[in-house]
Design a protein around this motif. Structure first.
Motif, PDB file in Angstrom:
ATOM      1  N   UNK A  93      -9.148  -2.129  -4.459  1.00 10.38           N
ATOM      2  CA  UNK A  93      -8.035  -2.628  -3.475  1.00 10.38           C
ATOM      3  C   UNK A  93      -6.966  -1.757  -3.245  1.00 10.38           C
ATOM      4  N   UNK A  94      -6.617  -0.802  -4.320  1.00 10.81           N
ATOM      5  CA  UNK A  94      -5.525   0.120  -4.127  1.00 10.81           C
ATOM      6  C   UNK A  94      -5.831   1.091  -3.142  1.00 10.81           C
ATOM      7  N   UNK A  95      -7.338   1.666  -3.210  1.00  7.74           N
ATOM      8  CA  UNK A  95      -7.684   2.449  -2.306  1.00  7.74           C
ATOM      9  C   UNK A  95      -7.596   2.171  -0.976  1.00  7.74           C
ATOM     10  N   UNK A  96      -8.275   0.836  -0.485  1.00 10.58           N
ATOM     11  CA  UNK A  96      -8.292   0.434   0.791  1.00 10.58           C
ATOM     12  C   UNK A  96      -6.883   0.260   1.236  1.00 10.58           C
ATOM     13  N   UNK A  97      -6.167  -0.598   0.562  1.00 13.67           N
ATOM     14  CA  UNK A  97      -4.874  -0.737   0.985  1.00 13.67           C
ATOM     15  C   UNK A  97      -3.949   0.314   1.274  1.00 13.67           C
ATOM     16  N   UNK A  98      -4.332   1.427   0.589  1.00 11.65           N
ATOM     17  CA  UNK A  98      -3.448   2.651   1.008  1.00 11.65           C
ATOM     18  C   UNK A  98      -3.898   3.247   2.324  1.00 11.65           C
ATOM     19  N   UNK A  99      -5.316   3.049   2.615  1.00 14.19           N
ATOM     20  CA  UNK A  99      -5.870   3.616   3.609  1.00 14.19           C
ATOM     21  C   UNK A  99      -5.456   2.730   4.829  1.00 14.19           C
ATOM     22  N   UNK A 100      -5.434   1.573   4.732  1.00 15.89           N
ATOM     23  CA  UNK A 100      -5.020   0.492   5.722  1.00 15.89           C
ATOM     24  C   UNK A 100      -3.618   0.789   6.011  1.00 15.89           C
ATOM     25  N   UNK A 101      -2.563   0.967   4.920  1.00 18.78           N
ATOM     26  CA  UNK A 101      -1.086   1.392   5.591  1.00 18.78           C
ATOM     27  C   UNK A 101      -1.232   2.513   6.413  1.00 18.78           C
ATOM     28  N   UNK A 116       5.639   2.666   7.518  1.00 19.26           N
ATOM     29  CA  UNK A 116       4.674   1.937   6.981  1.00 19.26           C
ATOM     30  C   UNK A 116       4.551   2.047   5.490  1.00 19.26           C
ATOM     31  N   UNK A 117       4.692   1.360   4.677  1.00 21.31           N
ATOM     32  CA  UNK A 117       4.294   1.548   3.124  1.00 21.31           C
ATOM     33  C   UNK A 117       3.503   0.361   2.628  1.00 21.31           C
ATOM     34  N   UNK A 118       3.193   0.303   1.468  1.00 20.73           N
ATOM     35  CA  UNK A 118       2.074  -0.694   0.932  1.00 20.73           C
ATOM     36  C   UNK A 118       2.835  -1.091  -0.549  1.00 20.73           C
ATOM     37  N   UNK A 119       2.482  -2.134  -0.847  1.00 19.86           N
ATOM     38  CA  UNK A 119       2.815  -2.528  -2.141  1.00 19.86           C
ATOM     39  C   UNK A 119       1.754  -3.620  -2.691  1.00 19.86           C
ATOM     40  N   UNK A 120       1.845  -3.948  -3.913  1.00 19.41           N
ATOM     41  CA  UNK A 120       1.087  -4.925  -4.650  1.00 19.41           C
ATOM     42  C   UNK A 120       2.053  -5.931  -4.955  1.00 19.41           C
TER      43      UNK A 120
END
Length: 361
Positions: free
Chosen positions: A86-94, A110-114
């Motif tokens: 989930x972290x890998x894909x979300x980072x790539x999505x961002x 654009x940044x990502x968080x959980x």
């Protein structure tokens, strides 16, 4: 002469940021890491809606003593070399969302968080503000709205707001369950799978489950899941008997939204359905609930009940159709904010005005 507030810049113009938020993940597939993660996740009153004192006792006396080790074993089955899926894909999505927005003329940070675990929402909001963002769009990755997911993200943003003196303008995406681009992306994912693997007799659309009482209390999640499924079936031109909607990830003894995914797959197999394709339209990226619960455990249950062929269709992840859909959702919510690139000439003019303004203060 007055001093500009901390983190505020006069020379860079109004910057816009997007914070992509997903549910969360442990830092490692270990029992201690799962205990920390589950303690945070299951302590959220949006997630478990029973009296706090009773739940605190159950959580700390029973669940956090037993469940972390079992969950760690499941995570080890799907853990990637780079870390949690989930972290890998979300980072790539961002990263890709920044590029997709840039291609459409929108210059944004654009940044990502959980919501649970790291990187934390507050940390990433601080980081966006530190780069000069005065307007921020919070984009939860959940297509369907639920109080336990979307509203919980907004709760955490609100907690950050209460601690922050200089607030940016904020916007939120509540849902995109019926967004045409999102439905098109799901359909493209299914068709690509059928072209490669052939088509199973049934397409099962499995959504994350919620307690049944959430529907009675007014949560729109169930209805939005059904609409997503109906629109996807229509886009694929499926007959009514060619697809099913189910709900997975049941926890505890209470009644949850039905029909349950694993039980439905077993009934299909015992009824003579030899091949099924399963997709999880409620997840923007693959995670434990899709890779272990569906692709491993549900597959085993279907085959043990007499089924012959089980195919899991991956989430949209960072595929081109899914990223285009996410960018489209973001752009609609960014309307009215200036996200156009700033030319060097305009930047120099702003800097000159800022210097002149400072000299007269």
């Amino acid at each position: 002469m007055s001093v500009a507030p901390r983190g505020h810049r006069h020379d860079g113009g109004e910057k816009v940021g997007v914070l992509l938020v997903n549910l969360g993940t442990p830092e490692a597939p270990t029992t201690p890491a799962l205990r920390r993660y589950l303690a945070q996740f299951l302590s959220d009153p949006r997630v478990v809606e029973i009296p706090r004192a009773l739940w605190w006792l159950i959580l700390h006396a029973v669940i956090l003593r037993v469940r972390p080790a079992a969950s760690a074993r499941k995570y080890r089955k799907i853990w990637l070399r780079e870390g949690s899926p989930l972290a890998v894909w979300t980072a790539r999505q961002a990263d890709m969302l920044r590029g997709y927005l840039g291609e459409r003329g929108a210059l944004v940070q654009v940044r990502w968080a959980m919501r649970y675990g790291q990187p934390a929402i507050a940390t990433e909001l601080d980081a966006l503000c530190a780069t000069g963002c005065t307007r921020i769009l919070v984009l939860p990755a959940y297509p369907q709205y639920s109080a336990a997911t979307t509203a919980s993200v907004l709760d955490d943003v609100g907690a950050w707001m209460r601690r922050t003196r200089r607030l940016p303008e904020l916007r939120f995406v509540n849902h995109y369950h019926d967004d045409p681009g999102y439905i098109d992306a799901l359909a493209a994912q299914v068709r690509r799978h059928w072209q490669r693997e052939g088509r199973g007799r049934k397409l099962v659309m499995s959504f994350h489950g919620m307690p049944a009482r959430t529907l009675r209390l007014g949560d729109p999640y169930h209805c939005e899941c059904l609409k997503t499924a109906r629109l996807l079936a229509e886009k694929l031109r499926l007959e009514d008997d060619a697809w099913r909607v189910t709900f997975q990830s049941r926890f505890g003894r209470a009644e949850w939204l039905q029909p349950y995914t694993e039980a439905t797959l077993q009934v299909l197999a015992r009824g003579g359905v030899e091949g099924v394709d399963v997709i999880c339209p409620g997840f923007a990226a693959d995670c434990l609930e899709t890779l272990e619960e569906i692709a491993i455990a549900a597959r085993a249950a279907f085959l043990a009940a007499g089924g012959k062929t089980f195919h899991y269709i991956p989430c949209l992840n960072n595929g081109p159709e899914g990223m285009a859909a996410m960018a489209g959702v973001a752009l609609r919510h960014l309307q009215g904010w200036d996200t156009s690139p700033i030319s060097k000439e305009v930047l120099h003019q702003r800097q000159a005005r800022a210097v002149a303004h400072g000299a007269t203060e």
